[in-house]
Enzyme design. Structure first.
Site, short mmCIF file in Angstrom:
data_model
loop_
_atom_site.label_atom_id
_atom_site.label_comp_id
_atom_site.label_asym_id
_atom_site.label_seq_id
_atom_site.Cartn_x
_atom_site.Cartn_y
_atom_site.Cartn_z
N SER A 255 0.93 -0.77 0.17
CA SER A 255 0.28 -0.43 0.24
C SER A 255 1.28 1.10 -0.39
O SER A 255 0.44 2.40 -0.35
CB SER A 255 -0.71 -0.06 1.17
OG SER A 255 -0.24 -0.18 2.66
N HIS B 255 -5.05 -3.59 -2.52
CA HIS B 255 -5.13 -3.16 -2.62
C HIS B 255 -4.94 -3.38 -4.55
O HIS B 255 -4.91 -2.94 -6.11
CB HIS B 255 -3.77 -1.68 -2.95
CG HIS B 255 -4.06 -1.21 -1.69
ND1 HIS B 255 -4.28 -0.08 -2.36
CD2 HIS B 255 -3.81 -1.17 -0.57
CE1 HIS B 255 -4.31 1.28 -1.39
NE2 HIS B 255 -4.25 0.06 -0.21
N LYS C 205 -11.61 -0.17 -1.45
CA LYS C 205 -11.29 0.86 -2.40
C LYS C 205 -11.44 1.05 -3.84
O LYS C 205 -12.63 1.75 -3.68
CB LYS C 205 -9.60 0.21 -2.47
CG LYS C 205 -9.32 0.37 -1.00
CD LYS C 205 -7.94 -0.04 -0.44
CE LYS C 205 -7.09 -0.49 0.62
NZ LYS C 205 -7.58 0.56 1.66
C1 LIG Z 1 -2.94 -3.23 2.32
C2 LIG Z 1 -4.33 -2.95 2.75
N1 LIG Z 1 -4.35 -4.81 3.15
C3 LIG Z 1 -5.67 -4.42 4.14
C4 LIG Z 1 -6.31 -2.79 4.14
C5 LIG Z 1 -8.04 -2.53 4.76
O1 LIG Z 1 -8.81 -2.41 4.33
P1 LIG Z 1 -10.02 -1.80 4.93
O2 LIG Z 1 -9.13 0.03 4.50
O3 LIG Z 1 -11.04 -2.13 3.87
O4 LIG Z 1 -9.59 -1.96 5.62
C6 LIG Z 1 -5.66 -1.65 3.41
C7 LIG Z 1 -6.17 -0.30 3.89
O5 LIG Z 1 -5.58 0.39 3.81
C8 LIG Z 1 -4.85 -1.91 2.92
O6 LIG Z 1 -4.00 -0.91 2.66
#
Ligand SMILES: Cc1ncc(COP(=O)(O)O)c(C=O)c1O
Length: 393
Positions: free
Chosen positions: A182, A210, A241
């Site tokens: 991310s 992502h 997202k």
């Molecule tokens: C790599 C990754 N996994 C999981 C999440 C968590 O997702 P959510 O925003 O749906 O809680 C994020 C969100 O920032 C992320 O970047």
């Protein structure tokens, strides 16, 4: 006289201020879109994860409204008591079809999906072998599981193999990586990690938050992108997202999903998605499955913007996705860059320690399918002038 037990909070905040790392929340005055108003200023928005622009897509709005009118605003219960509606079942069926797995369970967020899955699948006697840049929700899930946590250098499947090779063969072992990282926008070492998992009989898990809606055919994710179907036991995706709404899910075998129904604590102990959110996600799948023009535009914009930043001389790290970091080093410089960009009408957040390494602070940019070329060129021009002003390029 008693001392104030909360005094440490002021000390912590003062320390952040003196390091130039204190952040006030920026507030959107309008919808989440490529050009929007933030803190009263019109900006080109390079900060959202709204990859396909679905947060404001007319078909999604329509389905959300219809579900709201038909089913009300909430479910009033956790899934295992009275909070499972036909809409939830239908969304899970559609997602399983989309991900080409036997079954899916939806959680309230991607964070809950990762933390819930990792913490329930592993226990005190087990081992989690994790990429050093994996998301916080994986790390928290790993800590909650009480399993031993062994971290391998970012993207280094050979190092992961060396760790696994040292473990007793009887110990349950999870190999885990983000699909797209991310903060760096590069891809996990998925094919090589699948080889290691198969060689040593490990569980293999990919967090595709992502990558959902971005990589693979029609946005099916990195497992599809790399042709790894059937080799990854646990896939996590997010609905927050590219899908434009809110939520996360785990995709895998029927037994995995039934196990999570009984053991994953966010599923058991937190209320299910409102019907409008679930219906929105169903509409997003309809869009993804019927029209790939948004994904094509996302990638055209990504190539244009990334090559523009590189031509200007910015360090964009190893990014292979629409997430393009502009790495500047010092945390305070990243925050200054973000502030100066904002003052000139470009919204791109500064990211510093502890989210990234101390010397790798950055401004993170994410383009979407709905940015116009003019908006992206405007952003590049602002990056050029502010980058020169701050001596970054
Ligand atoms: C790599 C990754 N996994 C999981 C999440 C968590 O997702 P959510 O925003 O749906 O809680 C994020 C969100 O920032 C992320 O970047």
């Amino acid at each position: 006289m008693h001392t104030d037990p909360l005094a440490f909070l002021g000390d912590e905040l003062s320390a952040l201020k003196s390091q130039g790392l204190y952040r006030r929340l920026r507030v959107l005055d309008s919808e989440q879109a490529a050009r929007t108003r933030v803190d009263g200023r019109e900006v080109v928005n390079l900060s959202s994860n709204n990859y396909l622009g679905l947060t404001t897509h007319p078909k999604l709005r329509e389905r959300a409204l219809a579900a709201l009118v038909q089913f009300g605003v909430g479910t009033g219960s956790v899934r295992t008591i009275a909070g499972t509606m036909q809409l939830h079942v239908e969304l899970e069926r559609r997602l399983a079809e989309f991900k080409k797995t036997e079954a899916v369970v939806v959680f309230q967020s991607g964070f809950a999906a990762n933390a819930g899955a990792v913490s329930s699948l592993l226990g005190r006697d087990d081992v989690i072998v994790s990429d050093e840049l994996n998301h916080a929700s994986i790390i928290d899930g790993a800590r909650l599981s009480r399993a031993a946590i062994k971290v391998f250098p970012h993207g280094d499947a050979a190092a992961a193999r060396a760790i696994v090779a040292e473990l007793p063969r009887t110990q349950k072992t999870l190999l885990i990586t983000d699909g797209v990282f991310s903060m760096d926008g590069d891809l996990g070492a998925i094919p090589a990690l699948c080889d290691v998992a198969e060689e040593f009989g490990c569980l293999m898990m990919v967090d595709d938050a992502h990558a959902s809606g971005v990589f693979g055919r029609q946005g099916r994710g990195t497992v599809d992108h790399f042709g790894m179907h059937g080799r990854v036991h646990i896939q996590v995706g997010t609905l927050s997202k590219a899908i434009g709404a809110l939520g996360g899910y785990v995709a895998g075998s029927r037994a995995l999903i039934e196990f999570l129904h009984h053991k994953a604590r966010p599923f058991l102990f937190s209320t299910s998605h409102p019907p409008s959110v679930t219906a929105t996600c169903l509409a997003a799948l309809d869009v993804l499955e019927s029209d790939d023009s948004l994904i094509r535009r996302l990638w055209d914009n990504t190539r244009f913007f990334k090559s523009g930043l590189n031509a200007l001389g910015f360090d964009t790290g190893l990014s292979e996705s629409p997430i393009t970091p502009v790495i500047v080093g010092e945390g305070s410089l990243a925050m200054k860059l973000s502030d100066r960009l904002f003052a000139h009408g470009v919204f791109a957040q500064g990211i510093a320690f502890p989210t990234v390494a101390r010397d790798k602070a950055r401004v993170r940019t994410i383009v979407t399918a709905t940015h116009t070329r003019d908006e992206l060129q405007f952003a590049l021009d602002v990056f050029a002038s502010v980058g020169r002003e701050l001596g970054i390029i």
